[in-house]
Write a protein that holds these residues in place. Structure first.
Motif, PDB file in Angstrom:
ATOM      1  N   MET A  95     -86.904   8.413  24.159  1.00  0.00           N
ATOM      2  CA  MET A  95     -85.649   8.674  24.858  1.00  0.00           C
ATOM      3  C   MET A  95     -84.909   9.837  24.220  1.00  0.00           C
ATOM      4  N   GLY A  96     -84.873   9.856  22.900  1.00  0.00           N
ATOM      5  CA  GLY A  96     -84.199  10.949  22.204  1.00  0.00           C
ATOM      6  C   GLY A  96     -84.869  12.281  22.459  1.00  0.00           C
ATOM      7  N   VAL A  97     -86.187  12.329  22.381  1.00  0.00           N
ATOM      8  CA  VAL A  97     -86.935  13.559  22.621  1.00  0.00           C
ATOM      9  C   VAL A  97     -86.761  14.013  24.074  1.00  0.00           C
ATOM     10  N   ALA A  98     -86.815  13.063  24.991  1.00  0.00           N
ATOM     11  CA  ALA A  98     -86.673  13.404  26.411  1.00  0.00           C
ATOM     12  C   ALA A  98     -85.308  14.016  26.689  1.00  0.00           C
ATOM     13  N   ALA A 113     -78.517  11.387  30.796  1.00  0.00           N
ATOM     14  CA  ALA A 113     -78.779  11.574  29.366  1.00  0.00           C
ATOM     15  C   ALA A 113     -78.141  10.453  28.555  1.00  0.00           C
ATOM     16  N   ILE A 114     -76.911  10.099  28.896  1.00  0.00           N
ATOM     17  CA  ILE A 114     -76.218   9.015  28.183  1.00  0.00           C
ATOM     18  C   ILE A 114     -76.951   7.695  28.393  1.00  0.00           C
ATOM     19  N   GLY A 115     -77.427   7.451  29.602  1.00  0.00           N
ATOM     20  CA  GLY A 115     -78.183   6.234  29.883  1.00  0.00           C
ATOM     21  C   GLY A 115     -79.465   6.158  29.068  1.00  0.00           C
ATOM     22  N   MET A 116     -80.168   7.291  28.998  1.00  0.00           N
ATOM     23  CA  MET A 116     -81.417   7.330  28.238  1.00  0.00           C
ATOM     24  C   MET A 116     -81.154   7.111  26.745  1.00  0.00           C
ATOM     25  N   LEU A 117     -80.120   7.761  26.226  1.00  0.00           N
ATOM     26  CA  LEU A 117     -79.771   7.561  24.816  1.00  0.00           C
ATOM     27  C   LEU A 117     -79.329   6.117  24.557  1.00  0.00           C
ATOM     28  N   GLY A 118     -78.662   5.525  25.529  1.00  0.00           N
ATOM     29  CA  GLY A 118     -78.256   4.118  25.404  1.00  0.00           C
ATOM     30  C   GLY A 118     -79.458   3.189  25.297  1.00  0.00           C
TER      31      GLY A 118
END
Length: 134
Positions: A95-98, A113-118
């Motif tokens: 998720m961080g890399v993406a 992006a916030i959802g993925m980092l979450g």
């Protein structure tokens, strides 16, 4: 099989097979007093006699020694827990890399992006919480 003392197991197996202490002693080539001591956990049979004892009761030596019951389950659970930990950390890293890659290419919206980092942070939190539970 429930975890129990070696003596209790010998006594239970002997009774299940309808044998007296004397009959077991004769088959094992020992005295009935020796069998009595085994069953009261005052002594153990010679290690070399375990295969014969297992054969008499028609169980494996592992079952007789209760090796498989606890050890294998614990090893399986530890292996599964390790795999889950690695998978969760992998998801967090992905998720961080993406998010980083998509941000550089300007191909991600802020909410996504916030959802993925979450999701990544949630995975890391789960790994930390499970460590504390051990």
């Amino acid at each position: 099989m429930k975890k129990q003392t070696f003596g209790n197991m010998i006594a239970a197996l002997r009774k299940e097979n309808g044998m007296t202490q004397l009959e077991l002693a004769e088959k094992m080539g020992v005295t009935d007093k020796a069998v009595s001591k085994w069953e009261r956990d005052l002594s153990l049979p010679d290690v070399s006699s375990f295969p014969k004892l297992a054969e008499i009761f028609d169980v494996s030596v592992d079952e007789l020694m209760q090796v498989k019951s606890g050890a294998k389950e614990n090893a399986d659970q530890a292996g599964i827990a390790g795999i889950v930990q690695i998978a969760l950390k992998g998801v967090a890293l992905a998720m961080g890399v993406a998010v980083a890659a998509l941000s550089v290419m300007e191909q991600v919206e802020t909410d996504a992006a916030i959802g993925m980092l979450g999701i990544g942070l949630a995975c890391l939190a789960i790994t930390q919480l499970s460590k504390k539970g051990n």
